[in-house]
Enzyme design. Sequence first.
Site, PDB file in Angstrom:
ATOM      1  CE  LYS A 177      -1.517   2.676   3.105  1.00  0.00           C
ATOM      2  NZ  LYS A 177      -1.490   4.064   2.331  1.00  0.00           N
ATOM      3  CD  GLU A 251      12.464   3.169   9.827  1.00  0.00           C
ATOM      4  OE1 GLU A 251      12.678   4.089  10.783  1.00  0.00           O
ATOM      5  OE2 GLU A 251      12.059   3.600   8.694  1.00  0.00           O
ATOM      6  CB  CYS A 285      12.939   8.338   9.800  1.00  0.00           C
ATOM      7  SG  CYS A 285      13.866   6.861   8.861  1.00  0.00           S
TER       8      CYS A 285
END
Length: 488
Positions: A177, A251, A285
């Site tokens: 997705k 994550e 990140c």
Amino acid sequence: MHVHEKLFIGGEWVAPAGPDTIDVISPHSEELVGKVPEGTEVDIDRAVTAARDAFDNGEWSHAAPADRIAVVTKFAEIYAGAMMDMAAIITEEMGSPISFSQLAQGPAPWMMLNTFIQVAAAIEWEEERIGMMGSPIIVRREPVGVVGAIVPWNVPQFVTMSKLAPALLTGCSIVIKPSPETPLDAFLMAELLEQSGIPKGVVSVVPAGREVGEHLVRHPGVDKIAFTGSTAAGRRIASICGEQLKRYSLELGGKSAAIILDDADLAKTVEGLKFASLMNSGQACVAQTRILASRKNYAAVVDAVSAMVSGMVVGDPSDPATEIGPLVAERQQERVEKYIAVGQEEGAKVVVGGNGRPAGFEKGWYVQPTVFADVDNSMRIAQEEIFGPVLAIIPFDDEKDALRIANDSDYGLAGSVWTADTEKGMDFARRVRAGTYGVNQYTMDFVAPFGGFKGSGVGREFGKEGLEHYIELKSIVPDGSSGVAAAG
């Protein structure tokens, strides 16, 4: 304009169940650059049904590992020819500077794919051990099953490959997705997969929003969820998977610290932080957005970092000279601007940037790269993930204090230390609670596990450890072996 009218479900292009579409808007021009079908819960059901059938009844999950490696190797060869196209599409759909895209948005996923192929070739898929009574015991490594992979928008192919490659190589089926902001690269990838000989049913690509993503997480036909995204979303996914005893790997976010010791070469350090702290316009990140400097050298560090940030080229992401592009969406622009205002309200000092568009940009979701000084680690701008080109420079008293500040975070994803003393740097690396760490640089190696401590996630990606998240272990005691029976 990139227009797709069908979804890639079970390895075939099929009409979507619903009429809605996703408009892909350029973060630079705010113009329409693509349109794809918006997946629905019905489309997810169709994809999971195809994946379930392929896994339970098809050839892929039972194929010899060498045969799967051969097919994935062909995919890697096909992917190699499309790397620059992939980089260009991602720059167009999410605003990543093309200089970064041509490094991390196209070639890096291909490199990761090839590394996973090498890892899979070295795995002992079925091994014989000598049992406690001297008889042989068989330990098998088998695919975990149907994987639901939920991918964010910032490095979409990079993250997709961290899930797709190990899933395919271990014999899993997978439903991907993509984020609504970045579906175009996923459709190009699906076209490449179609050419590679992956059996029908094994891979589906269904772009959709959060609610449809949660339907994928809850689906009883899915055995494992692989998610990259926010810590808040990760907590919700973990709770759902926990209810179902479904496997998951997460994550999540980061608020990483770069520690500059007094003996560091400041010019080289600041040049290194240009990438470590501001890669992908700060939308990473692992970005080292907390910069820790001793009070003795604090003013010099502030001046050097400020000069570096002030000199970075802000502009059209398709221009090779651009170092900072727009943010992915208007809501992200507003989020970053809100944090810049919060930092000022908390008492931090803006030394570069601040709110307002960069000069010369009437359109596009741009923010000024911003540096804060006089930051206390308790401030929100030092504790919360901003996900934009905003740096907070925090003073420390001594090296012990630097370690305390670096570890004073709900996150533990990444970090770095900058010093002339490599052994001292290694000592810092061992003592900071972070999953990946750099000494005088920050980078990731696809052979090594990647992931975070604390609120930065559960599990690891990359390398042998990343592959193992897609494996179940089975022990077989052959006839004639003796052991101790136990109820479980």
